[in-house]
Every structure is written in structure tokens, then in C-alpha cells.
Design a protein around this motif. Structure first.
Motif, PDB file in Angstrom:
ATOM      1  N   HIS A  42      53.844 -22.105  20.206  1.00  0.00           N
ATOM      2  CA  HIS A  42      54.493 -21.052  19.412  1.00  0.00           C
ATOM      3  C   HIS A  42      53.684 -20.748  18.157  1.00  0.00           C
ATOM      4  CE1 HIS A  42      57.631 -18.619  17.588  1.00  0.00           C
ATOM      5  NE2 HIS A  42      57.547 -19.375  16.495  1.00  0.00           N
ATOM      6  N   TYR A  43      53.195 -21.789  17.520  1.00  0.00           N
ATOM      7  CA  TYR A  43      52.402 -21.604  16.297  1.00  0.00           C
ATOM      8  C   TYR A  43      51.170 -20.765  16.581  1.00  0.00           C
ATOM      9  CZ  TYR A  43      49.215 -22.711  12.474  1.00  0.00           C
ATOM     10  OH  TYR A  43      48.329 -22.610  11.438  1.00  0.00           O
ATOM     11  N   TRP A  44      50.428 -21.126  17.622  1.00  0.00           N
ATOM     12  CA  TRP A  44      49.191 -20.406  17.914  1.00  0.00           C
ATOM     13  C   TRP A  44      49.450 -18.991  18.393  1.00  0.00           C
ATOM     14  CZ3 TRP A  44      45.183 -21.814  15.601  1.00  0.00           C
ATOM     15  CH2 TRP A  44      44.882 -23.157  15.384  1.00  0.00           C
ATOM     16  N   ALA A  45      50.496 -18.799  19.169  1.00  0.00           N
ATOM     17  CA  ALA A  45      50.829 -17.447  19.622  1.00  0.00           C
ATOM     18  C   ALA A  45      51.157 -16.544  18.436  1.00  0.00           C
ATOM     19  CB  ALA A  45      52.003 -17.492  20.599  1.00  0.00           C
ATOM     20  N   THR A  46      51.890 -17.089  17.467  1.00  0.00           N
ATOM     21  CA  THR A  46      52.241 -16.316  16.275  1.00  0.00           C
ATOM     22  C   THR A  46      51.002 -15.990  15.453  1.00  0.00           C
ATOM     23  OG1 THR A  46      54.413 -17.393  16.172  1.00  0.00           O
ATOM     24  CG2 THR A  46      53.627 -16.311  14.165  1.00  0.00           C
ATOM     25  N   LEU A  47      50.143 -16.984  15.262  1.00  0.00           N
ATOM     26  CA  LEU A  47      48.950 -16.789  14.433  1.00  0.00           C
ATOM     27  C   LEU A  47      47.974 -15.807  15.085  1.00  0.00           C
ATOM     28  CD1 LEU A  47      47.045 -19.482  12.479  1.00  0.00           C
ATOM     29  CD2 LEU A  47      45.768 -17.910  13.922  1.00  0.00           C
ATOM     30  N   LEU A  48      47.756 -15.948  16.378  1.00  0.00           N
ATOM     31  CA  LEU A  48      46.740 -15.131  17.052  1.00  0.00           C
ATOM     32  C   LEU A  48      47.164 -13.681  17.256  1.00  0.00           C
ATOM     33  CD1 LEU A  48      45.461 -17.706  19.695  1.00  0.00           C
ATOM     34  CD2 LEU A  48      44.308 -16.946  17.616  1.00  0.00           C
ATOM     35  N   THR A  49      48.429 -13.393  17.048  1.00  0.00           N
ATOM     36  CA  THR A  49      48.878 -12.005  17.137  1.00  0.00           C
ATOM     37  C   THR A  49      49.023 -11.351  15.763  1.00  0.00           C
ATOM     38  OG1 THR A  49      51.176 -12.802  17.272  1.00  0.00           O
ATOM     39  CG2 THR A  49      50.049 -12.312  19.346  1.00  0.00           C
ATOM     40  N   ASP A  50      48.686 -12.082  14.718  1.00  0.00           N
ATOM     41  CA  ASP A  50      48.747 -11.550  13.347  1.00  0.00           C
ATOM     42  C   ASP A  50      47.366 -11.014  12.980  1.00  0.00           C
ATOM     43  OD1 ASP A  50      49.046 -10.990  10.673  1.00  0.00           O
ATOM     44  OD2 ASP A  50      50.051 -12.884  10.188  1.00  0.00           O
ATOM     45  N   ARG A  51      47.068  -9.796  13.362  1.00  0.00           N
ATOM     46  CA  ARG A  51      45.743  -9.217  13.181  1.00  0.00           C
ATOM     47  C   ARG A  51      45.321  -9.112  11.725  1.00  0.00           C
ATOM     48  NH1 ARG A  51      41.700  -9.371  16.529  1.00  0.00           N
ATOM     49  NH2 ARG A  51      40.471  -9.841  14.685  1.00  0.00           N
ATOM     50  N   PRO A  52      46.189  -8.647  10.817  1.00  0.00           N
ATOM     51  CA  PRO A  52      45.767  -8.582   9.406  1.00  0.00           C
ATOM     52  C   PRO A  52      45.342  -9.949   8.860  1.00  0.00           C
ATOM     53  CG  PRO A  52      47.723  -7.269   9.739  1.00  0.00           C
ATOM     54  CD  PRO A  52      47.516  -8.035  11.006  1.00  0.00           C
ATOM     55  N   PHE A  53      46.114 -10.996   9.213  1.00  0.00           N
ATOM     56  CA  PHE A  53      45.742 -12.327   8.734  1.00  0.00           C
ATOM     57  C   PHE A  53      44.409 -12.772   9.317  1.00  0.00           C
ATOM     58  CE2 PHE A  53      45.472 -16.863   9.669  1.00  0.00           C
ATOM     59  CZ  PHE A  53      45.464 -17.377   8.378  1.00  0.00           C
ATOM     60  N   LEU A  54      44.189 -12.535  10.600  1.00  0.00           N
ATOM     61  CA  LEU A  54      42.939 -12.952  11.235  1.00  0.00           C
ATOM     62  C   LEU A  54      41.738 -12.265  10.596  1.00  0.00           C
ATOM     63  CD1 LEU A  54      43.917 -13.029  15.023  1.00  0.00           C
ATOM     64  CD2 LEU A  54      43.683 -14.969  13.454  1.00  0.00           C
ATOM     65  N   ASP A  55      41.874 -10.979  10.308  1.00  0.00           N
ATOM     66  CA  ASP A  55      40.770 -10.246   9.670  1.00  0.00           C
ATOM     67  C   ASP A  55      40.436 -10.869   8.311  1.00  0.00           C
ATOM     68  OD1 ASP A  55      40.632  -8.555  11.815  1.00  0.00           O
ATOM     69  OD2 ASP A  55      41.832  -6.971  10.874  1.00  0.00           O
ATOM     70  N   TYR A  56      41.475 -11.184   7.539  1.00  0.00           N
ATOM     71  CA  TYR A  56      41.255 -11.820   6.234  1.00  0.00           C
ATOM     72  C   TYR A  56      40.676 -13.217   6.402  1.00  0.00           C
ATOM     73  CZ  TYR A  56      42.405 -14.853   2.342  1.00  0.00           C
ATOM     74  OH  TYR A  56      42.341 -15.800   1.357  1.00  0.00           O
ATOM     75  N   TYR A  57      41.261 -13.986   7.307  1.00  0.00           N
ATOM     76  CA  TYR A  57      40.882 -15.387   7.452  1.00  0.00           C
ATOM     77  C   TYR A  57      39.411 -15.533   7.852  1.00  0.00           C
ATOM     78  CZ  TYR A  57      40.440 -20.082   9.328  1.00  0.00           C
ATOM     79  OH  TYR A  57      39.996 -21.355   9.581  1.00  0.00           O
ATOM     80  N   PHE A  58      38.982 -14.800   8.850  1.00  0.00           N
ATOM     81  CA  PHE A  58      37.599 -14.955   9.317  1.00  0.00           C
ATOM     82  C   PHE A  58      36.590 -14.530   8.255  1.00  0.00           C
ATOM     83  CE2 PHE A  58      39.519 -14.633  13.698  1.00  0.00           C
ATOM     84  CZ  PHE A  58      39.299 -15.971  14.010  1.00  0.00           C
ATOM     85  N   ALA A  59      36.902 -13.460   7.530  1.00  0.00           N
ATOM     86  CA  ALA A  59      35.994 -13.004   6.475  1.00  0.00           C
ATOM     87  C   ALA A  59      35.926 -14.028   5.344  1.00  0.00           C
ATOM     88  CB  ALA A  59      36.443 -11.651   5.939  1.00  0.00           C
ATOM     89  N   GLU A  60      37.080 -14.513   4.904  1.00  0.00           N
ATOM     90  CA  GLU A  60      37.125 -15.478   3.801  1.00  0.00           C
ATOM     91  C   GLU A  60      36.535 -16.819   4.216  1.00  0.00           C
ATOM     92  OE1 GLU A  60      37.976 -16.987  -0.046  1.00  0.00           O
ATOM     93  OE2 GLU A  60      37.665 -14.991   0.811  1.00  0.00           O
ATOM     94  N   ASN A  61      36.806 -17.239   5.438  1.00  0.00           N
ATOM     95  CA  ASN A  61      36.270 -18.498   5.937  1.00  0.00           C
ATOM     96  C   ASN A  61      34.742 -18.456   5.987  1.00  0.00           C
ATOM     97  OD1 ASN A  61      36.697 -21.161   7.056  1.00  0.00           O
ATOM     98  ND2 ASN A  61      36.062 -20.325   9.027  1.00  0.00           N
TER      99      ASN A  61
END
Length: 206
Positions: A42-61
Motif C-alpha cells: 500500500h505504501y509503495w502504490a501510494t508513493l509511486l502514483t504521486d507524480r508531483p512528489f516523485l518529480d520533486y524527490y528525484f530532482a532533489e535527491n
């Protein structure tokens, strides 16, 4: 995913293959013994469908990893420590501390027949010992690190072919990395003095 997202306890992975029925058949026979929990799914499904967060996370990481990598290689360069270069992603360096194990760790090629070695790594004109003596020196160096409260993983844990290689992780907050490198620098200075009275170079930690 635990590595890419810094979630060490939430083990989960996905295998993608367009056409390999034999592989899928083999994995099905053992998959039930390593299923992730429903909470993890459930955690991963929620995280991987949050596109705005992923865009921020990968850039900041990427930004933070690049900054930490730059600080790390500056430190190694100033200290005269070699590392394996050429990778374009990751969170650690494979660093070569063999020269700090003592002057006898490196001998001339002509002395190779006299080296009581389990394995050797040759470079032009030199051969590196991997012997019982080198292992003891490696353990001595690791003890110095632990006494200074700085942990870098010994190559022994990763089946390194020669003693003196270490996995140095830099994917930590900048404040933590700075303290760790300061401690490591003090250990290197102490070891160099014990090996032959050579002081470590001045290193900028800014």
C-alpha cells in the motif's frame, strides 16, 4: 526500492521482463516465500502514483547526492586517496586505502616470488600483497576508524580481492558527512605518522 527511496526497512522490488517465461516460472516457485506485506504494498502504490512528489524527490535527491559526491572526492583528492571512478549513479565510493596499511603492502615486481600471498593485484612495476599480514594491517586500520567513531565498510564484507579497499557512503546529510570526513582525516593523519612520520595534507572542509 529501499535503496532508491531511502526506505531501508520497506523491502520491495519489481521484475520486468517482456519475454522470459522460464524466468517467470522459476520465480513463481519461490515468490510466496518473499512476498512483501500488505502495508508495504500500500505504501509503495501510494508513493509511486504521486507524480508531483516523485518529480520533486528525484530532482532533489540528485542535487543532494551530487553535492555530497563532490565533497567526498574533493576530500579524497586532497588526501591522495584513490577511488574507482567512472560511475554515474550511486551513494558510495569504492576507495583504495591500501597504501595506508604500511610500506610493505607494496613491493617491487621483482620481489613477487618472495610474496607469501593469497592473491595479488599487479600494476606496472608493482604488486600488491593480499596476505595474512595485510589482513592484520587492514583490521588494525579498521580498528583505528572505529575508535574515532567513523564507520566505513571494509571490503572484506563485500568479498574484495585485496585488503585495504573500503565502501565509503556519502548519501548522508551534509552536516553528518562533514563530521565524518573530519574524523576520517584525523585517522589518516595518525596512521601516516605511525607509518613513517608523514603528516596528512591540509584539507578544506568548507
Amino acid at each position: 526500492m529501499s535503496k532508491d527511496f531511502s526506505c531501508n526497512g520497506l523491502r520491495c522490488g519489481v521484475l520486468l521482463s517482456q519475454h522470459n517465461p522460464s524466468l517467470f516460472s522459476s520465480l513463481k516457485s519461490i515468490a510466496m516465500f518473499s512476498w512483501p506485506t500488505s502495508t508495504t504494498e500500500h505504501y509503495w502504490a501510494t508513493l509511486l502514483t504521486d507524480r508531483p512528489f516523485l518529480d520533486y524527490y528525484f530532482a532533489e535527491n540528485s542535487r543532494r547526492l551530487a553535492a555530497s559526491y563532490a565533497r567526498m572526492i574533493q576530500f579524497f583528492t586532497e588526501q591522495g586517496i584513490d577511488w574507482v571512478d567512472g560511475s554515474n549513479a550511486g551513494f558510495f565510493l569504492w576507495a583504495d586505502f591500501r597504501s595506508l596499511l604500511g610500506p610493505d603492502i607494496i613491493v617491487n615486481t621483482k620481489e613477487k616470488e618472495q610474496v607469501d600471498a593469497v592473491a595479488v593485484m599487479e600494476t606496472p612495476g608493482q604488486v600488491y600483497k593480499t596476505s595474512k599480514w595485510a589482513k592484520e594491517r587492514d583490521e588494525w586500520f579498521f580498528g583505528k576508524l572505529m575508535a574515532a567513531k567513523v564507520f566505513i565498510a571494509s571490503g572484506d564484507a563485500f568479498f574484495a580481492e585485496e585488503h585495504g579497499w573500503y565502501r565509503v557512503t556519502f548519501s548522508v546529510p551534509d552536516k553528518v558527512l562533514k563530521v565524518g570526513l573530519e574524523r576520517l582525516g584525523r585517522v589518516l593523519e595518525e596512521v601516516r605518522k605511525e607509518n613513517g612520520g608523514v603528516e596528512s595534507p591540509e584539507v578544506s572542509m568548507n
